[in-house]
Motif scaffolding. Sequence first.
Motif, PDB file in Angstrom:
ATOM      1  N   GLN A   1       0.860  -1.057  -0.005  1.00 32.27           N
ATOM      2  CA  GLN A   1       0.208  -0.030   0.125  1.00 32.27           C
ATOM      3  C   GLN A   1       0.847   1.238   0.058  1.00 32.27           C
ATOM      4  O   GLN A   1       0.603   2.203  -0.769  1.00 32.27           O
ATOM      5  CB  GLN A   1      -0.751   0.142   1.101  1.00 32.27           C
ATOM      6  CG  GLN A   1      -2.067   0.994   1.236  1.00 32.27           C
ATOM      7  CD  GLN A   1      -2.842   1.081   0.118  1.00 32.27           C
ATOM      8  OE1 GLN A   1      -3.790   0.599   0.029  1.00 32.27           O
ATOM      9  NE2 GLN A   1      -2.825   2.265  -0.542  1.00 32.27           N
ATOM     10  N   MET A   2       1.994   1.132   0.568  1.00 31.88           N
ATOM     11  CA  MET A   2       2.817   2.306   0.674  1.00 31.88           C
ATOM     12  C   MET A   2       3.751   2.783  -0.453  1.00 31.88           C
ATOM     13  O   MET A   2       3.593   3.754  -0.936  1.00 31.88           O
ATOM     14  CB  MET A   2       3.911   2.031   1.777  1.00 31.88           C
ATOM     15  CG  MET A   2       3.554   2.252   3.083  1.00 31.88           C
ATOM     16  SD  MET A   2       4.695   1.749   4.482  1.00 31.88           S
ATOM     17  CE  MET A   2       5.935   2.940   4.224  1.00 31.88           C
ATOM     18  N   GLU A   3       3.807   1.733  -1.394  1.00 33.17           N
ATOM     19  CA  GLU A   3       4.150   1.787  -2.951  1.00 33.17           C
ATOM     20  C   GLU A   3       3.529   2.354  -3.546  1.00 33.17           C
ATOM     21  O   GLU A   3       3.573   3.236  -4.514  1.00 33.17           O
ATOM     22  CB  GLU A   3       5.018   0.692  -3.207  1.00 33.17           C
ATOM     23  CG  GLU A   3       6.232   0.136  -2.797  1.00 33.17           C
ATOM     24  CD  GLU A   3       6.894  -0.926  -3.778  1.00 33.17           C
ATOM     25  OE1 GLU A   3       7.928  -0.929  -3.866  1.00 33.17           O
ATOM     26  OE2 GLU A   3       5.939  -1.686  -4.420  1.00 33.17           O
ATOM     27  N   ALA A   4       1.940   2.025  -3.416  1.00 34.24           N
ATOM     28  CA  ALA A   4       0.971   2.449  -4.294  1.00 34.24           C
ATOM     29  C   ALA A   4       0.600   4.155  -3.945  1.00 34.24           C
ATOM     30  O   ALA A   4       0.460   4.729  -4.918  1.00 34.24           O
ATOM     31  CB  ALA A   4      -0.453   1.699  -3.944  1.00 34.24           C
ATOM     32  N   TRP A   5       0.934   4.439  -2.770  1.00 41.53           N
ATOM     33  CA  TRP A   5       0.672   5.722  -2.315  1.00 41.53           C
ATOM     34  C   TRP A   5       1.937   6.670  -2.895  1.00 41.53           C
ATOM     35  O   TRP A   5       1.939   7.644  -3.237  1.00 41.53           O
ATOM     36  CB  TRP A   5       0.887   6.037  -0.871  1.00 41.53           C
ATOM     37  CG  TRP A   5      -0.547   5.534  -0.100  1.00 41.53           C
ATOM     38  CD1 TRP A   5      -1.851   5.329  -0.671  1.00 41.53           C
ATOM     39  CD2 TRP A   5      -0.730   5.159   1.370  1.00 41.53           C
ATOM     40  NE1 TRP A   5      -2.864   4.999   0.263  1.00 41.53           N
ATOM     41  CE2 TRP A   5      -2.094   4.890   1.357  1.00 41.53           C
ATOM     42  CE3 TRP A   5       0.198   5.308   2.406  1.00 41.53           C
ATOM     43  CZ2 TRP A   5      -2.681   4.703   2.676  1.00 41.53           C
ATOM     44  CZ3 TRP A   5      -0.328   4.944   3.785  1.00 41.53           C
ATOM     45  CH2 TRP A   5      -1.729   4.710   3.750  1.00 41.53           C
ATOM     46  N   ARG A   6       3.141   5.933  -3.046  1.00 39.68           N
ATOM     47  CA  ARG A   6       4.165   6.644  -3.374  1.00 39.68           C
ATOM     48  C   ARG A   6       4.064   7.019  -4.976  1.00 39.68           C
ATOM     49  O   ARG A   6       4.649   8.111  -5.442  1.00 39.68           O
ATOM     50  CB  ARG A   6       5.431   5.762  -3.058  1.00 39.68           C
ATOM     51  CG  ARG A   6       6.859   6.357  -3.603  1.00 39.68           C
ATOM     52  CD  ARG A   6       7.968   5.728  -3.198  1.00 39.68           C
ATOM     53  NE  ARG A   6       9.221   6.078  -3.731  1.00 39.68           N
ATOM     54  CZ  ARG A   6       9.690   5.934  -4.986  1.00 39.68           C
ATOM     55  NH1 ARG A   6       8.956   5.495  -6.018  1.00 39.68           N
ATOM     56  NH2 ARG A   6      10.686   6.479  -5.244  1.00 39.68           N
ATOM     57  N   ARG A   7       3.454   5.947  -5.625  1.00 39.88           N
ATOM     58  CA  ARG A   7       3.254   6.365  -6.986  1.00 39.88           C
ATOM     59  C   ARG A   7       2.411   7.462  -7.260  1.00 39.88           C
ATOM     60  O   ARG A   7       2.316   8.064  -8.355  1.00 39.88           O
ATOM     61  CB  ARG A   7       2.644   5.058  -7.685  1.00 39.88           C
ATOM     62  CG  ARG A   7       3.711   3.912  -7.810  1.00 39.88           C
ATOM     63  CD  ARG A   7       3.268   2.801  -8.856  1.00 39.88           C
ATOM     64  NE  ARG A   7       2.083   2.057  -8.192  1.00 39.88           N
ATOM     65  CZ  ARG A   7       2.224   1.001  -7.484  1.00 39.88           C
ATOM     66  NH1 ARG A   7       3.390   0.403  -7.040  1.00 39.88           N
ATOM     67  NH2 ARG A   7       1.344   0.239  -7.025  1.00 39.88           N
ATOM     68  N   GLU A   8       1.503   7.777  -6.370  1.00 38.25           N
ATOM     69  CA  GLU A   8       0.622   8.683  -6.368  1.00 38.25           C
ATOM     70  C   GLU A   8       1.193  10.232  -5.740  1.00 38.25           C
ATOM     71  O   GLU A   8       0.629  11.366  -5.916  1.00 38.25           O
ATOM     72  CB  GLU A   8      -0.667   8.521  -5.341  1.00 38.25           C
ATOM     73  CG  GLU A   8      -1.593   7.506  -5.919  1.00 38.25           C
ATOM     74  CD  GLU A   8      -2.923   7.250  -5.286  1.00 38.25           C
ATOM     75  OE1 GLU A   8      -3.332   8.293  -4.898  1.00 38.25           O
ATOM     76  OE2 GLU A   8      -3.210   6.255  -5.092  1.00 38.25           O
ATOM     77  N   GLY A   9       2.597  10.022  -5.462  1.00 35.80           N
ATOM     78  CA  GLY A   9       3.121  11.253  -4.764  1.00 35.80           C
ATOM     79  C   GLY A   9       3.077  11.467  -3.368  1.00 35.80           C
ATOM     80  O   GLY A   9       3.189  12.525  -2.712  1.00 35.80           O
TER      81      GLY A   9
ATOM     82  N   ASP B   1      11.769   1.043  -2.008  1.00 32.75           N
ATOM     83  CA  ASP B   1      11.551   2.630  -2.188  1.00 32.75           C
ATOM     84  C   ASP B   1      10.776   3.232  -0.744  1.00 32.75           C
ATOM     85  O   ASP B   1      10.975   4.359  -0.677  1.00 32.75           O
ATOM     86  CB  ASP B   1      10.821   3.045  -3.288  1.00 32.75           C
ATOM     87  CG  ASP B   1      11.688   2.687  -4.420  1.00 32.75           C
ATOM     88  OD1 ASP B   1      11.062   2.467  -5.739  1.00 32.75           O
ATOM     89  OD2 ASP B   1      12.795   2.684  -4.593  1.00 32.75           O
ATOM     90  N   VAL B   2      10.177   2.222  -0.082  1.00 32.30           N
ATOM     91  CA  VAL B   2       9.514   2.602   1.057  1.00 32.30           C
ATOM     92  C   VAL B   2       9.831   1.957   2.252  1.00 32.30           C
ATOM     93  O   VAL B   2       9.181   2.150   3.462  1.00 32.30           O
ATOM     94  CB  VAL B   2       7.866   2.097   0.937  1.00 32.30           C
ATOM     95  CG1 VAL B   2       7.364   2.957  -0.132  1.00 32.30           C
ATOM     96  CG2 VAL B   2       7.771   0.718   0.575  1.00 32.30           C
TER      97      VAL B   2
ATOM     98  N   VAL C   1      -5.700   8.917   1.242  1.00 27.18           N
ATOM     99  CA  VAL C   1      -4.733   9.729   0.672  1.00 27.18           C
ATOM    100  C   VAL C   1      -5.634  11.148   0.466  1.00 27.18           C
ATOM    101  O   VAL C   1      -5.466  12.206   0.760  1.00 27.18           O
ATOM    102  CB  VAL C   1      -4.275   9.485  -0.760  1.00 27.18           C
ATOM    103  CG1 VAL C   1      -3.472  10.701  -1.499  1.00 27.18           C
ATOM    104  CG2 VAL C   1      -3.375   8.464  -0.519  1.00 27.18           C
ATOM    105  N   ASP C   2      -7.036  10.827  -0.083  1.00 28.63           N
ATOM    106  CA  ASP C   2      -7.973  12.060  -0.067  1.00 28.63           C
ATOM    107  C   ASP C   2      -8.032  12.797   1.096  1.00 28.63           C
ATOM    108  O   ASP C   2      -8.031  14.007   1.082  1.00 28.63           O
ATOM    109  CB  ASP C   2      -9.206  11.626  -1.039  1.00 28.63           C
ATOM    110  CG  ASP C   2      -8.898  11.388  -2.470  1.00 28.63           C
ATOM    111  OD1 ASP C   2      -7.791  11.748  -3.080  1.00 28.63           O
ATOM    112  OD2 ASP C   2      -9.703  10.526  -2.807  1.00 28.63           O
TER     113      ASP C   2
END
Length: 1006
Positions: A691-699, A731-732, A860-861
Motif C-alpha cells: 500500500q505504501m508503494e501505491a501511495w508513493r506512485r501517487e506522490g 523505495d518505502v 490519501v484524499d
Amino acid sequence: MKFSISPNHRHLDQTHGQIRLTLLAAILCIAALTWAFLRSAELSPAQHSDYTRQLRDLREVNALIDGELLANRLELVRNYDALTNHVTRSAELITAARQVPDYLPPGARQAIGDRLGRLGDTLARKADLIDRFKRDNAVLRNSQAYFPVAAAELLDRHSPPMSPVLHQTVGRYVREMLSFARTPSEEGALRIAGIVSHLSTLSHGSAAAPEIDNLLRHGAQITARLLDIDRLMQEIVSLDSRQQMDALFHSYSQGHAEATLEASRFRRLLYALALLLAGFLIWLFARLERIRRSLATAHAEVSARYAAQLAAEKQLSLHATVFHSAHDGITLTDAKGVILDVNPAFTRITGWEHDEVVGRNPRMFKSGKHDEAFYQAMWQTIRETGSWRGEIWNRNKHGEIYPELLSISAVRNPEGEITNYVAVFADIRRIKAQERQLTQLAYYDALTELPNRVLLSDRLNQGIAQARRSNSAMAICYLDLDGFKPINDTWGHQVGDKVLIEIAGRLQSALRGGDTVARLGGDEFVLLLQGIDGQQHLTEAARRLLSLIALPLTQAPGGISISASMGITLFPNDESDPDTLLRHADQAMYLAKEAGKNNFHIFDTEQDKFKRSRQDRFQRIEQALENGEFILHFQPKVDLRAGEVVGAEALIRWQHPERGLLPPADFLPLIEDDDLIKAVGDWVIESTLTQMEAWRREGFILPVSVNVAARQLQSPEFVEKLKAALYVHPDVACHLELEILETAALEDIAKSSRVIDECRMLGIRFALDDFGTGYSSLTYLKRLPAETIKIDQSFVREIVNDTHSLVIVQSVIGLARSFQREVVAEGLETVEHGRLLLQLGCDKAQGYGIARPMLGDDFVDWARAWRPPEEWQSLSGIDWHDAVYPMLIAETTHRSWVELLSQAIATDQPIPHQQLHDARFCQFGRWLASEGAKSLPHTRLPAFLAIDAPHRQVHALAERIDQHWRAGDLAAAKALLPELWAARDAVLKALRDLQIAISTNRPAGE
C-alpha cells in the motif's frame, strides 16, 4: 399392721430430708443473688466517660500536631508555640491514658496497655523529629529571607560593576536557586553544585567576591536544609500514630463492650435468680401442704395395694408358664429398655444366659448393619402405634451376625403410660440363605460374583436418583482390559478366568461402600463412583484404579501385568439417561485406547463442543488468510501543533462473508499463541509495504506503523523475513515503523532488545505501544531501544474528567522527554482532548476525534483535505507556562465535580458533596484560595478575577439543587442543571483565558 405403718415412717424421713435440702437451696440462692448484685454494679459510667474523653483528646491533639506541622512547612504559621504546646499535651495525655479502667476485662487492659506503650514510643519519636524540623526550618527561613535581598543587591547595585560573564553566572545561579526553592529535587541540587563550582572560580579575585561568597553560603544552607526538611516531613508523615490511635480506641471500645455485656449478663442473672427464688418458695409451701394430705391416706392405700398384689401374683404365675414354654425367643424390658427377663428360647437362639443379659440394654445385640435412622424410625412407630414388626440383624454371644423376624409391643398401664416392652423374635437364617442363592443367580456374575448387567442397571438408576437428591456427582467408568486376549490364547481360559477374578477383587477392594463395580462380560467392567468432589478427585481416583490394575498378576505365570483403558462420564454434567451414560463412557474408553492405552478419558459434552467450535474457528481463520478475506485499514497520526498528518497505523480487519467487517479483537486472541499469528503478521507487513508503494506512485509518502505480535517478534526467522520483505519494496522500506506491546517486549527483554537492534540496522523505527499498561519500568525503557512511546488510550480518554489520568499522561510525556523519545497519544476523541494534549506538551496523537481507520484508497484524499480544528490552530503557537499545569488539574477537578453532581440528580441519588453553599470547601475552591494560586504571575489579570463569580454561582446553584432534591422536588432540581452547566462553562472559559494570558504575557527572562 407392721406392713401398713413402715411406709409412713419412710415417707416422713424422706420429707424431713427434702425440707433440709430445700433450706440449703434457699441459702445458696440468696448468696447467688448477692454476688450477682455486686458484680453488676462494677461498671462505672463516669470513669468510662473520662477515659473516652482522654482518648478522643489524644487523637485530636495528634491531628493538631500534623496540621501545625504542615502549616509551618507551608509558612502559613511562622512560630512554633502551638506546635510545642500540642506535643507537650500529647505526652500528658499518654501518661494519663496509661491508667486503664479496672472494670475492663484483663485481656482488654493488657491489649490497651501494649498499644499505649507502642503509641507512646511513636509520639516520642514524632516529638524528636519535630524538634529537628523546628531547628532546620528556622535556619532555612533566615537564609530564604536573606537570599533574594542579597541577590538583588549584588546584581543591581554593586559597585564597581561585575564583569558580564560573572554577572550572567550570578544571575543564572540566583534563578536556579529560586527554582530549586519552589521545587526542590536531587537533580536541581546537582545543577546548583555545578554552577557554584563555576561561580567560585569566576569570582576569585573579584571585588564582589565577599558578597558572592556570602550569597553562596546562604544558598548552600537553602539547598541542604530544603532536602533535609522534606525528608523529615516524609519521615514524620510515615509514622502510623493515627492508625495506632484508631487501634487503641477500637481496643478500648471492644473491651468496654465486653464489660458492658458482662454487667448486663449479671443483671439478667440477678433478675432470673429472684424469680427462681420466688417460684421455689411457692413450690415449697405447696409441697408441704400436699405431703400433709398424703400422709392421711397413706395407710389405706398401702392396704389396698397389698390385696391387689396377691391377685397379681396368681396371674403372673400363669403368664410365666406360657413365657417359659414358647418356641420363639421372648425378651421383657422396662420402659427404659432395661432387660427384666428372657425365656429359654432366647438362650437357645442367642447363646446368652438369663443372668448375663438381665439388667442390660438390648443395644448389646446390635450388629452394626443398621444406622441410627433405622432405630429412630422403629421406635417412632412403636410410640405411635404401640408395636413394630420386621426383619432385623442382631449379633449372638459368639459374635455371629444373624437375621431375625422381630415383633416389639409396648405394654401400657391403665393411665396409658408405657411400662414395659415385649419383644418376640425368630431366627430366619435358613430363609435368608435361600433368598441369597436366588438373588446371586439372578443379579450377579457367576465367575467374579460382581453385579451383572441387570443389577448394574438398577444401581445406575439408584445412583442417579441419589446424586440428584444429594446434589452431588456420580462417575460412570467403563473399563476394558488391554491385551487380555493374548492371555487366553497363551495360557488358556482357566488362567484368563483367574485373572478376571483377581482384577475384580482389586477393583472391589479399591471402592468405597456406596460405590459399585459390575462385569458386563468378557474383560469389560463398569464402576459407579458416588460423591465425586470435583475434577481433581475424579482424576486421582481414575489414576489410582489404573495403577492398581497394572500391578503384577499373581494368577498368571511369569509375574506378568495387564493394563486397562477407562472411559468416564460424570453425572449430572452429562445429564443423560442410563443407557446414554454407559454409551458415552464407552466412547470415552475408546478415546483412551486411541491415546495409547493404560489411560483414561473423561467425556465432556460442552468441552467437546467447545473444542470443535474452536478448531472450526481456527481453520476458518486459516481459510480467510488463504482466501484473501483480510484487509487493512489505516488510522492517521497527526501533529496537533503543526496541523499536519505525520503518519498512519495499519490495522487488520476481517471482511467476513457472512458476519461483515470484524475487528481484530474477534479473531486475533484465538491465534496469538499459535504460529498462525506469524503468518498473519507477515501478511500485514507485506500488505502495508504494498500500500505504501501505491501511495508513493501517487506522490504521497508517509511513515506507516505495523503492530507486531510477541510470538512473531521473538521467532528466529522474523528478521530474515523482514529483510526479504524490505528487499522487495526498497523505495518505502525506510518509512516502515513497527509497534510492539510493552507487555510483549517484556516477556524476553534481552531477546526483544536484540531483535530491535537488528531491525534498526535495516532502517526500521520502533514504537512501544500501550505504554503504561505493563510494568513501565525505567530499566525496561532504558533497555528497549524504541524511538517512540505511545500512551495507552485508556489513560488519554479520561484526561478530560479524571485528574489521575491527567497526571499519568503528563508523567509519561515528561518521561519520554527525559529519555529523548518521541511520544504519541492514542485515544484522542474530542477537541478538548487535543487542547489538553497541546498544553501538556504532546503534539502527536491519533484517535476517533481525528479520524476512524479507513481503507488505503480513501486515506490519501482524506489526508490532503484534513485541517485541524480552529481551537487547536489558535493554541499551536503558544509556549505554555509551567504555572498552567496546576490550572489544568483544577479545571479537570471542577469539571468532574459538576459532572458527578449532574449524574446524581439525573439518577435521583444523594448529592456526593457536603457544604455546597461554601465555594471554599471544594477541591477547586481550595486551589483558588490557596497561596499557590495567589502567587501566580498576573493574578490581577481580568481572566483570573473573572473566575470567582461564576465559581460562587456554581456552588449557589448546587445548594439550590440540593435543597430541591431534599424537599422531594426532583423536577425543580433538574430544571436548574442548564444554569449549573452554563456557570461551569464560564469558570472553565475563564481558566482557559487565564492560561493563555499567563503563557503569552511572560515577563522578560522567563
